[in-house]
Design an enzyme around this catalytic site. Structure first.
Site, mmCIF file in Angstrom:
data_model
loop_
_atom_site.group_PDB
_atom_site.id
_atom_site.type_symbol
_atom_site.label_atom_id
_atom_site.label_comp_id
_atom_site.label_asym_id
_atom_site.label_seq_id
_atom_site.Cartn_x
_atom_site.Cartn_y
_atom_site.Cartn_z
ATOM 1 N N ARG A 15 0.803 -1.221 0.000
ATOM 2 C CA ARG A 15 0.000 0.000 0.000
ATOM 3 C C ARG A 15 0.841 1.277 0.000
ATOM 4 N NH1 ARG A 15 -3.998 -0.356 4.697
ATOM 5 N NH2 ARG A 15 -2.746 -2.122 5.376
ATOM 6 N N THR A 80 1.630 -13.579 10.335
ATOM 7 C CA THR A 80 2.473 -13.182 11.471
ATOM 8 C C THR A 80 2.908 -14.396 12.308
ATOM 9 O OG1 THR A 80 0.408 -12.683 12.640
ATOM 10 C CG2 THR A 80 1.595 -10.821 11.707
ATOM 11 N N GLY A 140 -7.371 -6.425 14.672
ATOM 12 C CA GLY A 140 -7.862 -7.563 15.440
ATOM 13 C C GLY A 140 -8.495 -7.052 16.735
ATOM 14 N N ASN A 226 1.046 2.250 6.892
ATOM 15 C CA ASN A 226 0.731 1.353 5.788
ATOM 16 C C ASN A 226 0.662 2.049 4.443
ATOM 17 O OD1 ASN A 226 0.235 -1.225 7.276
ATOM 18 N ND2 ASN A 226 -1.242 0.091 8.317
ATOM 19 N N ARG A 315 26.208 22.176 5.522
ATOM 20 C CA ARG A 315 26.260 20.758 5.166
ATOM 21 C C ARG A 315 27.127 19.975 6.148
ATOM 22 N NH1 ARG A 315 28.275 20.795 -0.725
ATOM 23 N NH2 ARG A 315 28.350 18.562 -0.290
ATOM 24 N N LYS A 333 30.610 23.496 3.985
ATOM 25 C CA LYS A 333 30.704 22.029 4.026
ATOM 26 C C LYS A 333 32.055 21.623 4.578
ATOM 27 C CE LYS A 333 32.702 19.365 1.490
ATOM 28 N NZ LYS A 333 33.417 18.677 0.404
ATOM 29 N N ASN A 359 37.255 37.473 8.176
ATOM 30 C CA ASN A 359 36.101 37.879 7.384
ATOM 31 C C ASN A 359 36.226 37.302 5.974
ATOM 32 O OD1 ASN A 359 33.739 39.971 7.138
ATOM 33 N ND2 ASN A 359 34.982 40.159 5.282
#
Ligand code: UD1
Ligand code: CA
Length: 448
Positions: A15, A80, A140, A226, A315, A333, A359
């Site tokens: 699904r 199950t 259930g 699901n 990053r 990064k 700077n």
């Protein structure tokens, strides 16, 4: 008290309508299956067994590499009960109790499992986790005896099923290991779906004189994933909780619903997170830092009193000391910036170590990649890098030096020096006017 854990995750997750395994979808950057693995760790599970299917076996093993888990493969999904049987056949459970979790049910709490364990300690051999459903569902349903004990679980499609009976089965089960190993062999598939239902152990248990009971928790705790819609609902629940916890700990957010966090985000008190900020995995921010709108931050450690953004991108490997400023359209990064250093506009700082109080001018690019290797740059303390500079790594710019705007720096700069690396400007007197006239004549001709 010893517990072994089996996590059922062989289902196809059809699904989800995705080519990727369901249990490797993420909530706040964490795989669904990892929630179960972490819960097992939290209750100090002696061993953890993940039941995978053919389709997701490889990817799940990759995703859980480094975790102390064992794997069992259920070749066809016969139910199950069959999945648990395969786990028990494949691995000798050494613990007194066996806990069964689902790979797609991420929010079960440690303290709920503890409650289940204490019932087991009082002599119950099967303890299911149930919840009182707010509306009709297809879970259930618990069937209770006159004494309130659990005597059966009725699955959907079975004759006795009543979808409005509100005590629903979450699926989580704690069982006495030897009894489970014995009764699991006796489960049959003589039901509407021709599946081996784990829930049939309840009936078998009462037949053989083993007492079963249940623990009840909130419905929110049992939500499963699901479909993509349910995944987004689970994500929202996680985010809402996370935001609440951050605010309760002293973080300010003007529009918390627009900020997104990872499961491992750490933000200390006194920080301000402006609207529309995204935190990927591995972010840690010390107190009193402000993250301005539209910033995207992942794998970054940020010190106290920093100012980040708006529109900053930090990053992995970013390490900022105190009072650092990273402004708009700056990408950082794998770089360490010491205190009071600023990169305020339109820059790329990659693979670098920059000292204190330096700077980095607007439009500075750390040219770290030569097409093959990533090269490293070191910039000292009190350095001034003028605007629109290219720093072609690897190289070192010494303390207290100045780099003239527009330079292309290809060699080391000694401390306290001025580096200029750009063509010398020439002023040709009168040439401007002559060129202008010529150009205007041409355009005049075209117009005629
Ligand atoms: C199951 C329970 C039901 C409960 C519901 C809660 C049974 C018979 N029913 O129903 O009482 O209300 O969960 O969500 O147990 N799985 C395998 N192998 C299989 C089948 C399933 O590993 O052969 C795994 C799935 O990947 C999933 C979990 O077990 O993680 C539950 O399976 P699912 O098919 O969703 O169970 P339900 O039929 O919904
Ligand atoms: Ca299900």
């Amino acid at each position: 008290m010893t517990v072994s854990t089996i996590i059922l995750a062989a289902g196809k997750g059809t699904r989800m309508r995705s080519p990727n395994p369901k249990i490797l979808h993420t909530i706040a950057g964490k795989h669904l299956i990892a929630f179960g693995v972490d819960l097992a760790k939290a209750i100090k599970s002696k061993e953890t067994i993940v039941v995978v299917g053919n389709e997701n076996e490889h990817a799940t093993k990759v995703a859980l590499a480094g975790e102390k888990v064992k794997f069992c493969t259920q070749k066809s999904q016969l139910g199950t009960g069959n999945a648990v049987k395969i786990a028990l056949d494949g691995i000798k459970i050494k613990a007194k109790y066996t806990l069964i979790l689902y790979g797609d049910t991420p929010f079960i709490k440690n303290k709920t499992i503890k409650k289940m364990i204490s019932k087991a300690d009082r002599g119950f051999e099967f303890i299911f986790l149930g919840f009182d459903a707010r509306k009709k569902n297809s879970y259930g349903k618990f069937k209770l005896g006159s004494d309130g004990k659990l005597i059966d679980i009725i699955e959907k499609n079975e004759p006795e099923y009543n979808s409005t009976n509100s005590l629903s089965n979450s699926g989580v089960l704690l069982a006495r290991s030897p009894t489970l190993a014995d009764l699991i062999q006796k489960i049959k598939d003589n039901n509407a779906k021709r599946e081996y239902y784990l829930t049939d152990v309840v009936k078998l248990a009462s037949k053989h004189g083993h007492p079963s009971t249940y623990v009840e928790c909130k419905e929110d705790e049992c939500i499963g994933v699901n479909s993509q819609l349910e995944l987004s609902i689970a994500e929202k629940k996680f985010q809402d909780k996370f935001r609440e916890r951050l605010m309760a700990s002293g973080v300010s957010m003007r529009a918390p619903e627009t900020c997104f966090f990872s499961y491992d985000t750490i933000i200390k008190a006194g920080c301000i997170i402006e609207p529309n900020v995204f935190f990927g995995k591995g972010v840690k921010i010390q107190s009193s830092t402000i993250i301005k709108s539209y910033s995207y931050i992942e794998g970054a450690h940020i010190g106290k009193h920093c100012q980040i953004g708006p529109f900053a991108r930090l990053r992995p490997g970013t390490n900022l000391s105190e009072e650092v400023k990273i402004g708009n359209f700056v990408e950082v990064k794998n770089a360490t910036l010491a205190s009071l250093t600023k990169a305020n506009h339109l820059s790329y700082v990659g693979d670098a170590k920059i000292g204190a109080n330096s700077n980095i001018g607007a439009g500075t690019i750390f040219c770290n990649y030569d097409g093959k290797n990533k090269n490293h740059t070191v910039v000292g303390d009190n350095v001034f890098v003028g605007s629109n500079t290219s720093i072609v790594a690897p190289l070192i710019i010494g303390n207290a030096s100045i780099v003239a705007a527009g330079s292309v720096i290809t060699r080391d700069v000694p401390s306290e020096s001025l580096a200029i690396a750009r063509p010398i400007q020439q002023n040709k007197i009168g040439l401007g006017k002559r060129i202008m006239l010529k150009l205007q004549k041409i355009s005049y001709k075209i117009r005629k």
